[in-house]
Enzyme design. Structure first.
Site, mmCIF file in Angstrom:
data_model
loop_
_atom_site.group_PDB
_atom_site.id
_atom_site.type_symbol
_atom_site.label_atom_id
_atom_site.label_comp_id
_atom_site.label_asym_id
_atom_site.label_seq_id
_atom_site.Cartn_x
_atom_site.Cartn_y
_atom_site.Cartn_z
ATOM 1 C CB CYS A 5 -1.599 -4.950 -1.141
ATOM 2 S SG CYS A 5 -0.512 -5.596 -1.337
ATOM 3 N N GLY A 6 -0.173 -2.161 -1.361
ATOM 4 C CA GLY A 6 0.320 -0.910 -0.288
ATOM 5 C C GLY A 6 1.594 -0.844 -0.761
#
Length: 272
Positions: free
Chosen positions: A236-237
């Site tokens: 998701c980062g």
């Protein structure tokens, strides 16, 4: 073994390799014992997934009190939020909740960023709901090290995971005590020790993120195969290069602004 209690961490790759070689031979409980006496500014970062719940229970069983950071994306399942409350009540840890900047509700987020931002621009979405709130948490709390529930068996970018990693550019230490565990080991521990877990696990889910990008997992499939189906995305980062994510976010926002200015200018230009 070297201590990382200093607010400024400076050591080379050979030292890090030596540390990981030693920790790879330890149990998760031994790693957590080492972590709690070695690091200052220590937090557990969790979205109350199975691995995170195991770690919380292990810390409690050891009598170790570690405050918890929870990044509330405003798009979690209701079951996840309910679990967060149950876990905090059972273990009585200090809970720090960080949400997307300027937003307290899902409706406020949509009003600020538009509906279904995860579809229109997943880079801006990931930065807004995960990366920026997490960075704000680290800075607000002066976090020097965070314990995560990541494991090699989750595959993707995590396949080469080390027990101790240093975040590129920021120096934040990330400790992964369950790095060498399988999902089955996690599940066995949860049941054997009556650890609170997300009821979605009983419905076929294994890795649980935001409601719009998480599906149950088919029998025999990788545990994170229910995340971001139809794309090559595996993270998701939150555990990617912070500065790269920030640069990508800034570039997207700059392009968006230029498009808005261009559209506004075309509306005000005199008709020939």
């Amino acid at each position: 073994m070297p201590s990382f209690a200093s607010p400024v961490l400076q050591f080379d790759e050979s030292q890090l390799k030596h540390i990981n070689d030693k920790l790879n031979d330890m149990t998760p409980q031994q790693i957590l014992d080492w972590v709690t006496v070695t690091f200052s500014g220590l937090y557990q970062e969790t979205a109350f997934g199975p691995s995170g719940n195991v770690i919380t229970d292990m810390l409690s069983a050891q009598g170790n009190t570690v405050p918890v950071i929870f990044v509330d994306t405003l798009h979690h399942f209701d079951e996840t939020l309910e679990l967060a409350k149950r876990s905090q009540q059972k273990y009585n840890f200090e809970l720090h909740v960080f949400k997307p900047e300027g937003c307290d509700t899902r409706e406020q987020f949509a009003a600020k960023h538009g509906d279904e931002l995860w579809k229109t621009d997943d880079v801006v979405y990931d930065y807004s709901v995960k990366v920026e709130p997490a960075r704000r948490a680290y800075e607000t709390l002066n976090a020097q090290a965070v314990i995560t529930g990541r494991r090699k068996s989750q595959k993707g970018d995590r396949a080469s995971l080390q027990v101790v990693e240093i975040e590129k550019g920021t120096g934040l230490v990330k400790i992964n005590p369950l790095a060498n565990w399988s999902f089955q080991q996690v599940w066995t521990y949860l049941r054997a020790n009556e650890v609170p877990y997300n009821v979605l696990l009983d419905r076929g889910y294994k890795s649980i993120g935001d409601f719009h990008s998480t599906l149950p997992v088919k029998e025999g499939a990788d545990e994170r195969s229910g995340r971001w189906q139809g794309s090559e995305k595996t993270e998701c980062g939150l555990h990617k290069d912070y500065f790269a994510m920030r640069a990508a976010y800034a570039a997207r926002k700059k392009k968006e602004q230029q498009q808005q200015e261009s559209a506004a200018a075309s509306l005000t230009s005199p008709v020939a």
